[in-house]
Design an enzyme around this catalytic site. Sequence first.
Site, short mmCIF file in Angstrom:
data_model
loop_
_atom_site.label_atom_id
_atom_site.label_comp_id
_atom_site.label_asym_id
_atom_site.label_seq_id
_atom_site.Cartn_x
_atom_site.Cartn_y
_atom_site.Cartn_z
N ASN A 64 -2.67 -44.43 35.53
CA ASN A 64 -3.21 -42.85 35.55
C ASN A 64 -1.78 -42.09 35.40
O ASN A 64 -2.09 -41.12 34.52
CB ASN A 64 -3.59 -42.53 36.86
CG ASN A 64 -4.98 -43.39 37.30
OD1 ASN A 64 -5.60 -43.69 36.54
ND2 ASN A 64 -5.36 -43.35 38.76
N ARG A 392 -18.33 -42.74 25.32
CA ARG A 392 -17.75 -44.25 25.41
C ARG A 392 -18.39 -45.20 25.46
O ARG A 392 -19.41 -45.17 26.35
CB ARG A 392 -16.64 -43.97 26.44
CG ARG A 392 -15.83 -42.87 26.68
CD ARG A 392 -14.61 -42.82 27.80
NE ARG A 392 -14.06 -41.68 28.10
CZ ARG A 392 -13.00 -41.17 27.79
NH1 ARG A 392 -12.40 -41.89 26.43
NH2 ARG A 392 -12.60 -39.94 28.13
N ARG A 422 -11.50 -38.52 24.20
CA ARG A 422 -9.93 -38.91 24.54
C ARG A 422 -9.43 -40.31 24.60
O ARG A 422 -10.22 -40.85 25.51
CB ARG A 422 -9.30 -37.99 25.52
CG ARG A 422 -7.75 -38.28 25.63
CD ARG A 422 -7.20 -37.18 26.79
NE ARG A 422 -7.42 -36.00 26.39
CZ ARG A 422 -7.28 -34.89 27.07
NH1 ARG A 422 -7.56 -34.98 28.43
NH2 ARG A 422 -7.57 -33.67 26.75
N HIS A 452 -20.83 -34.35 25.78
CA HIS A 452 -20.34 -35.34 26.93
C HIS A 452 -21.74 -35.43 27.73
O HIS A 452 -21.71 -36.36 28.67
CB HIS A 452 -19.45 -34.62 27.84
CG HIS A 452 -18.99 -35.13 28.84
ND1 HIS A 452 -18.93 -35.03 30.25
CD2 HIS A 452 -18.01 -36.21 29.07
CE1 HIS A 452 -18.39 -35.83 31.01
NE2 HIS A 452 -17.55 -36.58 30.36
N TYR A 485 -17.75 -48.40 37.58
CA TYR A 485 -17.83 -47.12 38.00
C TYR A 485 -19.28 -46.75 38.79
O TYR A 485 -20.16 -47.36 38.58
CB TYR A 485 -18.07 -46.19 36.92
CG TYR A 485 -16.58 -46.16 35.88
CD1 TYR A 485 -15.64 -46.84 36.30
CD2 TYR A 485 -16.69 -45.03 34.98
CE1 TYR A 485 -14.44 -46.70 35.43
CE2 TYR A 485 -15.37 -44.93 34.33
CZ TYR A 485 -14.28 -45.81 34.51
OH TYR A 485 -13.19 -45.62 33.83
N ARG A 581 -13.88 -36.92 44.07
CA ARG A 581 -12.89 -37.90 43.80
C ARG A 581 -11.43 -37.58 43.50
O ARG A 581 -10.46 -37.93 44.21
CB ARG A 581 -13.36 -38.90 42.81
CG ARG A 581 -12.29 -40.03 42.36
CD ARG A 581 -12.98 -40.99 41.64
NE ARG A 581 -13.54 -40.30 40.15
CZ ARG A 581 -12.71 -40.25 39.23
NH1 ARG A 581 -11.50 -40.57 39.18
NH2 ARG A 581 -13.34 -39.57 38.08
N HIS A 609 -17.93 -41.81 40.29
CA HIS A 609 -18.21 -41.08 39.12
C HIS A 609 -19.36 -40.22 38.84
O HIS A 609 -19.25 -39.24 37.91
CB HIS A 609 -17.94 -42.07 37.91
CG HIS A 609 -17.77 -41.60 36.43
ND1 HIS A 609 -18.62 -41.48 35.49
CD2 HIS A 609 -16.80 -40.99 35.90
CE1 HIS A 609 -18.47 -40.80 34.39
NE2 HIS A 609 -17.04 -40.47 34.79
#
Length: 707
Positions: A64, A392, A422, A452, A485, A581, A609
Amino acid sequence: MTDTFGPVRTAEPDQNLPELPADRYNDRELSWLAFNERVLDLARDAGRIPLLERARFLAIFCSNLDEFFMVRVAGLKRRMAAGVAVPSNSGLMPRELLDTLLTRTRELVDEVMRIFADDIRPAMAEHGIRILTWDELSEDERHRMTELFETRIFPVLTPLAVDPSHPFPYISGLSVNLAVLVRNPVRGVTQFARVKVPNVLSRFVALGNGRFIPLEEVISRHLDQLFSGMQVVAHSTFRVTRNEDVEVEEDDAENLLFALEKELLRRKTGRPPVRLEVEEDIDESMLELLISELDVEEQEVFKLPRPLDLRGLFSLADLDRDSLKFPSFLPKTHPELAKVETAQPADMFAALKNRDVLLQHPYDSFATSVQRFIEQAAADPAVLAIKQTLYRTSGDSPIIDALVEAAQAGKQVLALVEIKARFDEQANIAWARKLEKAGCHVVYGMLGLKTHCKLSMVVRQEPNGLRRYCHIGTGNYNPKTARLYEDMGLLTSNSVITEDVAKLFNHLSGMSEETGYRRLLVAPHSVRTGLLAAINREIANHADGLPSGIRIKVNSIVDEAIIDALYRASQAGVTVDLWVRGICAVRPGVPGLSENIRVRSTLGRFLEHSRIYWFANAGHAQVGIGSADLMHRNLDRRVETIVGLANPDHISRIEDLFEIAFDEGTASWWLDGSAWTQHTQREDGTAKLDLQEYLISQMGQRRAVER
């Protein structure tokens, strides 16, 4: 519940409310560091978290932090270099903020190394998992490591010397390197050389019987073979973090793929460093050379004990030691998608004709719900078309394979691939080309916007005509992360929702300019305005004595307009529960501003998530799930969706989830002003309820339902 997630009544907040104070926001970047400290809390927690999972959380913390420097710190430095001296949302100027971030980061990294050296490493050794130095190896192990070096490592090493005819080499971001000082015994000249630690082996080389040694230590003990005829004076490991954020001018959508490929190549060769990590006992002349050649500031240098780069702990956390890990967990098929007799996956289209299905991964199996939905559509002769967004996905994605199969079978397949996701840009380019080659219609999103939203639509020929089926989710179409997730999704054949999704796909593929929807909020057109109107409606309802309240679950909340609206709601007496979160710029519990706002954070074995929005709506709860966090980029620069839920059982499930999350007997972190406190143990020292373990238990007890 109306057919529309958008407002049924709008109102402006009371203009007589107190003026909002200037210092009402927590700093975004400092809040992110506070989030990563909560990850570190999990690594500290020997009472609740198994040993190898604690090691994994150390690795997650380090991973992270790498991304934070590559993107956020790099962006801050870029703004400083450009002379854009704009204060942050908290009022800090760029230089002041950078200094504060580096100071706080240094404190956290020191704590990481302390936890590893004093806690995790000794505890692993007690369980027979040892990370050794060369001097701790047996003679047999040293012999085997020498043989390994000569046969597998030495052939791929390329030592690069620095002298007048050899400039300082480019150091790739996040690579582990050996800095070496060598002396020519004939001429008496000392030179600097760099050796990159290759990726041919795991970072921690297995010796057998739970014993490991860092790969760089094996190399450092054989430097004489790399620099034959030279005298090795000193050596030390170092690691550079570079600006890795991608910048692409989207002047022509047709050229976007080529522009991004060019930018990715530039990322590998021309990105300035933002951090230098070195061993704490590094030779000072060697350090001075690194600082000078890499052009980093002294405050960007982190002196650390070896081994550097604890991301290598990921491999140790994956060891086959079940007793040192979370109990095994197998996702279950959602009962509304399973046959009653066998609990095996049922026919997806038959199941969805009569009901909407609300999924929560990883408790509900992704493989037997979303993945099966797309795979069954690809194989079904009655299916005419499939439309899919891909932000993704995994390297061996069955989703991609199903879309390829559908296209090869003659179905119309539209894949909207976001190649600007990204750190996944290269993979997404590869999948885009694979899909195009198979005959899929591939669209790369809208000019100036990242796509997205998480959408899938199937068009099927049925006896009564064409029928659409859709999935709208909060997470990516990635079977691997779907097991790690926590995300939610809605499978539906509801004609109102599917018509909305069809309109949105037409808009995304450039065939329509329509942006009006009945059960969807869609950014950048209506998510911000819809949520603001819903907040203001709760204020008006409270003033009228009607049921009011706001509950929101997101990854991050930063947007000032949304936050100010929530402050106004709190000032007006509306209760606001925020389940966040990561980043939270809201400051709850401030007198006169946010006494009615509670903020909780849940971290555990799964990464929370999902994004959920709940409004009391005068007693007729208005609830939506979707892809949008409360950040500027999500509300203004991305295509996002939030879908309204209508099924009372689904709404009740959401309400129960919030009740458990905010119960004081549930383990969580609480935000008070700008300070986070950990509330994972009761006063008697016993552990509080673990929300995720509770959901594993509850979901596992469900049974298939009669149809």
